[in-house]
Motif scaffolding. Sequence first.
Motif, PDB file in Angstrom:
ATOM      1  N   PRO A  90       0.807  -1.220   0.000  1.00 56.70           N
ATOM      2  CA  PRO A  90       0.000   0.000   0.000  1.00 56.70           C
ATOM      3  C   PRO A  90       0.848   1.281   0.000  1.00 56.70           C
ATOM      4  N   CYS A  91       2.001   1.250   0.620  1.00 52.66           N
ATOM      5  CA  CYS A  91       2.841   2.450   0.692  1.00 52.66           C
ATOM      6  C   CYS A  91       3.519   2.764  -0.649  1.00 52.66           C
ATOM      7  N   ALA A  92       3.468   1.834  -1.587  1.00 51.44           N
ATOM      8  CA  ALA A  92       4.113   2.041  -2.877  1.00 51.44           C
ATOM      9  C   ALA A  92       3.128   2.457  -3.973  1.00 51.44           C
ATOM     10  N   ARG A  93       1.884   2.666  -3.611  1.00 53.07           N
ATOM     11  CA  ARG A  93       0.893   3.117  -4.606  1.00 53.07           C
ATOM     12  C   ARG A  93       1.215   4.546  -5.024  1.00 53.07           C
ATOM     13  N   ARG A  94       0.906   4.851  -6.265  1.00 50.51           N
ATOM     14  CA  ARG A  94       1.182   6.178  -6.796  1.00 50.51           C
ATOM     15  C   ARG A  94       0.229   7.237  -6.237  1.00 50.51           C
ATOM     16  N   LYS A  95      -1.075   7.008  -6.343  1.00 51.42           N
ATOM     17  CA  LYS A  95      -2.050   8.039  -5.975  1.00 51.42           C
ATOM     18  C   LYS A  95      -2.694   7.824  -4.620  1.00 51.42           C
ATOM     19  N   THR A  96      -2.786   6.602  -4.188  1.00 50.42           N
ATOM     20  CA  THR A  96      -3.500   6.322  -2.935  1.00 50.42           C
ATOM     21  C   THR A  96      -2.584   5.658  -1.907  1.00 50.42           C
ATOM     22  N   ALA A  97      -1.350   6.110  -1.861  1.00 48.90           N
ATOM     23  CA  ALA A  97      -0.380   5.511  -0.938  1.00 48.90           C
ATOM     24  C   ALA A  97      -0.813   5.715   0.501  1.00 48.90           C
ATOM     25  N   GLU A  98      -0.586   4.681   1.289  1.00 46.38           N
ATOM     26  CA  GLU A  98      -0.829   4.772   2.726  1.00 46.38           C
ATOM     27  C   GLU A  98       0.251   3.970   3.431  1.00 46.38           C
ATOM     28  N   PRO A  99       0.734   4.470   4.558  1.00 50.42           N
ATOM     29  CA  PRO A  99       1.825   3.775   5.252  1.00 50.42           C
ATOM     30  C   PRO A  99       1.388   2.408   5.766  1.00 50.42           C
TER      31      PRO A  99
END
Length: 148
Positions: A90-99
């Motif tokens: 999830p932290c590597a998503r372009r637009k919807t990254a989340e830690p």
Amino acid sequence: MLTKKAKYGLKALVHLASGDPEKLTQAAEISEVTGAPKAFLDAILLELRNAGLIRSKKGPGGGFTLARPPTEIRMGYVVRTLDGPIAPLPCARRKTAEPCRDCVIVEGCEVRLLMLEVRDAIAAVLDQTTLAQMRDQANHDLSLDYSI
């Protein structure tokens, strides 16, 4: 990781691209060829239709066909349509990254930095590959003689 949904969707598109572009193909045939359960495939085909990748006709003689030429359908668009963002974490998503829940320092996280590179590499391959190339590669591999 590619989900079964995206895998079956890609296989369905390759099957449609391999046939006569004027002929409608029934979902039951696509299900049989791809190994996708029919009910699951119906939901996938609906998403592909809503995304403008395939057309459908109901009733006798109905079925599915590509809405665009295979040279105009990019695999990155298909995977994002069916699976969402292309990212291993999830932290590597372009637009919807989340830690990640266990991450203390997001920006300097070594795992995240590597996964950004992985995401970019996967996205580059998918975004550069057309349905025609995928179909032709499969046909080419089937024609190879692997005997010694």
